[in-house]
Enzyme design. Structure first.
Site, PDB file in Angstrom:
ATOM      1  N   TYR A 179     -16.385  12.159  -7.601  1.00  0.00           N
ATOM      2  CA  TYR A 179     -16.779  11.261  -6.506  1.00  0.00           C
ATOM      3  C   TYR A 179     -18.257  10.930  -6.657  1.00  0.00           C
ATOM      4  CZ  TYR A 179     -15.915   9.054  -2.012  1.00  0.00           C
ATOM      5  OH  TYR A 179     -15.733   8.124  -1.018  1.00  0.00           O
ATOM      6  N   SER A 208      -0.073   6.137   4.454  1.00  0.00           N
ATOM      7  CA  SER A 208      -1.271   6.986   4.391  1.00  0.00           C
ATOM      8  C   SER A 208      -1.922   7.027   5.767  1.00  0.00           C
ATOM      9  CB  SER A 208      -2.263   6.410   3.376  1.00  0.00           C
ATOM     10  OG  SER A 208      -2.768   5.171   3.854  1.00  0.00           O
ATOM     11  N   VAL A 221      -4.925   6.020   6.550  1.00  0.00           N
ATOM     12  CA  VAL A 221      -5.539   4.702   6.789  1.00  0.00           C
ATOM     13  C   VAL A 221      -4.450   3.691   7.133  1.00  0.00           C
ATOM     14  CG1 VAL A 221      -6.866   2.799   5.801  1.00  0.00           C
ATOM     15  CG2 VAL A 221      -7.476   5.152   5.228  1.00  0.00           C
ATOM     16  N   ARG A 253       6.217   3.532  -1.183  1.00  0.00           N
ATOM     17  CA  ARG A 253       6.967   3.765  -2.423  1.00  0.00           C
ATOM     18  C   ARG A 253       8.222   4.602  -2.184  1.00  0.00           C
ATOM     19  NH1 ARG A 253       3.527   8.093  -5.988  1.00  0.00           N
ATOM     20  NH2 ARG A 253       3.103   9.572  -4.306  1.00  0.00           N
ATOM     21  N   ARG A 254       8.555   4.848  -0.877  1.00  0.00           N
ATOM     22  CA  ARG A 254       9.751   5.645  -0.554  1.00  0.00           C
ATOM     23  C   ARG A 254      10.533   4.967   0.575  1.00  0.00           C
ATOM     24  NH1 ARG A 254       8.127  10.697   1.786  1.00  0.00           N
ATOM     25  NH2 ARG A 254       5.933  10.137   2.038  1.00  0.00           N
ATOM     26  N   GLY A 265      -9.023   2.103  -2.116  1.00  0.00           N
ATOM     27  CA  GLY A 265      -8.553   3.341  -2.707  1.00  0.00           C
ATOM     28  C   GLY A 265      -7.870   3.052  -4.027  1.00  0.00           C
ATOM     29  N   MET A 292      -5.097   5.259  -5.425  1.00  0.00           N
ATOM     30  CA  MET A 292      -4.226   6.436  -5.482  1.00  0.00           C
ATOM     31  C   MET A 292      -3.437   6.521  -6.788  1.00  0.00           C
ATOM     32  SD  MET A 292      -4.894   8.242  -2.843  1.00  0.00           S
ATOM     33  CE  MET A 292      -3.720   9.531  -3.177  1.00  0.00           C
TER      34      MET A 292
HETATM   35  N1  LIG Z   1     -13.115   3.305   0.522  1.00  0.00           N
HETATM   36  C1  LIG Z   1     -13.182   4.037   1.621  1.00  0.00           C
HETATM   37  O1  LIG Z   1     -14.157   4.016   2.364  1.00  0.00           O
HETATM   38  C2  LIG Z   1     -12.017   4.913   1.973  1.00  0.00           C
HETATM   39  C3  LIG Z   1     -11.922   5.481   3.236  1.00  0.00           C
HETATM   40  C4  LIG Z   1     -10.780   6.231   3.548  1.00  0.00           C
HETATM   41  C5  LIG Z   1      -9.801   6.435   2.573  1.00  0.00           C
HETATM   42  N2  LIG Z   1      -9.984   5.893   1.342  1.00  0.00           N
HETATM   43  C6  LIG Z   1      -8.975   6.028   0.295  1.00  0.00           C
HETATM   44  O2  LIG Z   1      -7.751   5.526   0.816  1.00  0.00           O
HETATM   45  C7  LIG Z   1      -6.666   6.177   0.174  1.00  0.00           C
HETATM   46  C8  LIG Z   1      -5.751   6.742   1.261  1.00  0.00           C
HETATM   47  O3  LIG Z   1      -6.440   7.795   1.928  1.00  0.00           O
HETATM   48  P1  LIG Z   1      -5.714   8.595   3.112  1.00  0.00           P
HETATM   49  O4  LIG Z   1      -6.560   9.740   3.516  1.00  0.00           O
HETATM   50  O5  LIG Z   1      -5.292   7.601   4.137  1.00  0.00           O
HETATM   51  O6  LIG Z   1      -4.414   9.103   2.316  1.00  0.00           O
HETATM   52  P2  LIG Z   1      -3.320  10.184   2.706  1.00  0.00           P
HETATM   53  O7  LIG Z   1      -3.065  10.156   4.169  1.00  0.00           O
HETATM   54  O8  LIG Z   1      -3.694  11.478   2.076  1.00  0.00           O
HETATM   55  O9  LIG Z   1      -2.017   9.593   1.966  1.00  0.00           O
HETATM   56  C9  LIG Z   1      -1.981   9.402   0.576  1.00  0.00           C
HETATM   57  C10 LIG Z   1      -1.196   8.121   0.285  1.00  0.00           C
HETATM   58  O10 LIG Z   1      -1.262   7.800  -1.081  1.00  0.00           O
HETATM   59  C11 LIG Z   1       0.058   7.598  -1.602  1.00  0.00           C
HETATM   60  N3  LIG Z   1       0.057   7.974  -3.002  1.00  0.00           N
HETATM   61  C12 LIG Z   1      -0.237   9.186  -3.523  1.00  0.00           C
HETATM   62  N4  LIG Z   1      -0.159   9.132  -4.873  1.00  0.00           N
HETATM   63  C13 LIG Z   1       0.184   7.857  -5.191  1.00  0.00           C
HETATM   64  C14 LIG Z   1       0.430   7.188  -6.424  1.00  0.00           C
HETATM   65  N5  LIG Z   1       0.326   7.806  -7.608  1.00  0.00           N
HETATM   66  N6  LIG Z   1       0.788   5.874  -6.367  1.00  0.00           N
HETATM   67  C15 LIG Z   1       0.879   5.240  -5.188  1.00  0.00           C
HETATM   68  N7  LIG Z   1       0.655   5.824  -3.989  1.00  0.00           N
HETATM   69  C16 LIG Z   1       0.322   7.126  -4.006  1.00  0.00           C
HETATM   70  C17 LIG Z   1       0.928   8.486  -0.737  1.00  0.00           C
HETATM   71  O11 LIG Z   1       2.262   8.084  -0.828  1.00  0.00           O
HETATM   72  P3  LIG Z   1       3.481   9.185  -0.692  1.00  0.00           P
HETATM   73  O12 LIG Z   1       3.474   9.636   0.754  1.00  0.00           O
HETATM   74  O13 LIG Z   1       4.694   8.424  -1.079  1.00  0.00           O
HETATM   75  O14 LIG Z   1       3.143  10.320  -1.630  1.00  0.00           O
HETATM   76  C18 LIG Z   1       0.296   8.199   0.625  1.00  0.00           C
HETATM   77  O15 LIG Z   1       0.705   6.952   1.108  1.00  0.00           O
HETATM   78  C19 LIG Z   1      -7.291   7.238  -0.729  1.00  0.00           C
HETATM   79  O16 LIG Z   1      -7.416   6.684  -2.018  1.00  0.00           O
HETATM   80  C20 LIG Z   1      -8.674   7.438  -0.138  1.00  0.00           C
HETATM   81  O17 LIG Z   1      -9.616   7.926  -1.049  1.00  0.00           O
HETATM   82  C21 LIG Z   1     -11.061   5.143   1.025  1.00  0.00           C
END
Ligand SMILES: NC(=O)c1ccc[n+]([C@@H]2O[C@H](COP(=O)([O-])OP(=O)(O)OC[C@H]3O[C@@H](n4cnc5c(N)ncnc54)[C@H](OP(=O)(O)O)[C@@H]3O)[C@@H](O)[C@H]2O)c1
Length: 331
Positions: free
Chosen positions: A55, A154, A156, A176-177, A241, A243
């Site tokens: 990060y 997720s 977000v 994806r499910r 993101g 992922m």
């Molecule tokens: N840029 C920013 O400021 C910011 C702020 C907040 C979050 N984010 C990013 O936003 C994303 C989501 O964060 P979160 O905390 O909301 O996530 P989270 O609640 O932990 O959920 C993870 C999500 O990613 C999916 N996922 C996991 N592996 C994957 C893959 N290989 N291909 C496609 N989808 C996949 C999961 O799907 P399944 O349930 O099907 O496994 C689930 O929908 C992360 O990348 C995080 O770093 C960025």
């Protein structure tokens, strides 16, 4: 001086291997400082990237991870007038929240209303903030307007669904499910589609050809290309993101003929740019929405700090039904 327990990393690597619970000294709060007993802190995907050393902003080593969390004021140093013991506060951005207690400068803390469940309060600063700011930052959405997003289950994504419903916008949600379809519709999603090669056409079909000007991308790779393919000319796709850990693939025609704007969003940059007063205003709005149940982030499991390895393993599992929280202190 008191002894507290905190998660410490001394090197980057496999998250379960590098995060250790240690006992450290915590001095009394000095002038302008507040000692906060940390209650809950989530494990977000960015925390995993921090532990791995991937990060862009990381604590100095040795250091304590944890970007966000909630606590209760325990003691105020001299010249602190805005806080009193018992106040519920959000900890500063990237405080290193995976600890029982810590000292923060009063100007860095945000007091929030006490009727927000503490578990929900712990998760306001990153994901709900990201969802709300992105919905306002790129496009001035009109009532009833459609937006499209992937990773819709997720944290977000769920906030986007609930906020859009609250503010009167409609969402096409990509997951994806297939088993998530009914659950997300019950949470307020207007349409839920499963990832696939025909996604762009399916999105246009469920919106009845109405214009979609905003796409939110947390996956990358083909998924991002497909949701961008459903935008009207001049539309915007915001990537926040990655992922799938795959690079973006931007078709030349989307840029040349469709004038699609490929943008990025990072809530850290927004907090830096917006300043303390705008940040406090945003967090106050989110706290009010959480107190009323407009936004709600499901929690799959809560672990005490001494089970950090199990908590980190759980947080990295796919197909979770909610977030993994650390119970930092139960006193
Ligand atoms: N840029 C920013 O400021 C910011 C702020 C907040 C979050 N984010 C990013 O936003 C994303 C989501 O964060 P979160 O905390 O909301 O996530 P989270 O609640 O932990 O959920 C993870 C999500 O990613 C999916 N996922 C996991 N592996 C994957 C893959 N290989 N291909 C496609 N989808 C996949 C999961 O799907 P399944 O349930 O099907 O496994 C689930 O929908 C992360 O990348 C995080 O770093 C960025």
């Amino acid at each position: 001086m008191q002894k507290i327990r905190a998660i410490i990393i001394r090197e980057h690597g496999d998250p379960q291997a590098v995060a250790k619970l240690e006992t450290i000294n915590l001095p009394s709060p000095t002038v302008g400082e507040v000692r906060v007993r940390v209650k809950f802190a989530p494990i977000n995907p960015a925390d995993i990237n921090v532990l791995e050393g991937k990060y862009p902003i990381r604590p100095e080593l040795p250091g304590t991870p944890g970007v966000e969390g909630v606590g209760v004021v325990e003691e105020c140093g001299a010249d602190v007038n805005a806080f009193a013991p018992g106040d519920v506060v959000l900890l500063p951005h990237r405080f290193g929240t995976w600890r029982e207690a810590g000292n923060a400068h009063a100007s860095e803390l945000v007091k929030i209303r006490p009727d927000v469940p503490l578990e929900q309060a712990a998760m306001l600063h990153i994901n709900p903030a990201t969802a709300l700011v992105m919905l306002r930052e790129f496009v001035t959405l009109q009532p009833g307007e459609w937006i499209v997003q992937n990773a819709a289950n997720s944290a977000v994504g769920r906030c986007v669904i609930r906020l859009a419903r609250h503010f009167g916008w409609r969402t096409v949600n990509v997951v994806r499910r297939p088993e998530l379809v009914d659950e997300l519709k019950a949470a307020g999603a207007d349409a839920v589609l499963v990832e696939g090669e025909k996604l762009s056409a399916e999105i246009k079909s469920v919106t009845g050809g109405e214009p979609v000007r905003l796409a939110l991308n947390a996956v990358g790779g083909d998924s991002a290309t497909r949701i961008a393919g459903a935008l009207v000319p001049g539309g915007t796709i915001a990537t926040y993101g990655a992922m799938a850990r795959q690079p973006l693939k931007i078709p030349n025609g989307q840029l040349i003929f469709q004038d699609i704007a490929w943008r990025g969003f990072w809530i850290t940059r927004w907090y830096q740019r917006a300043g303390k007063s705008a940040a406090a205003e945003l967090l106050g709005e989110l706290a009010s929405l959480a107190a009323r149940g407009v936004i709600f982030t499901p929690v799959e499991a809560v672990y005490p700090l001494d089970q950090i390895a199990a908590a980190l393993a759980h947080a990295q599992r796919p197909q979770r039904a909610g977030k993994i929280l650390l119970l930092c202190s139960d006193s």
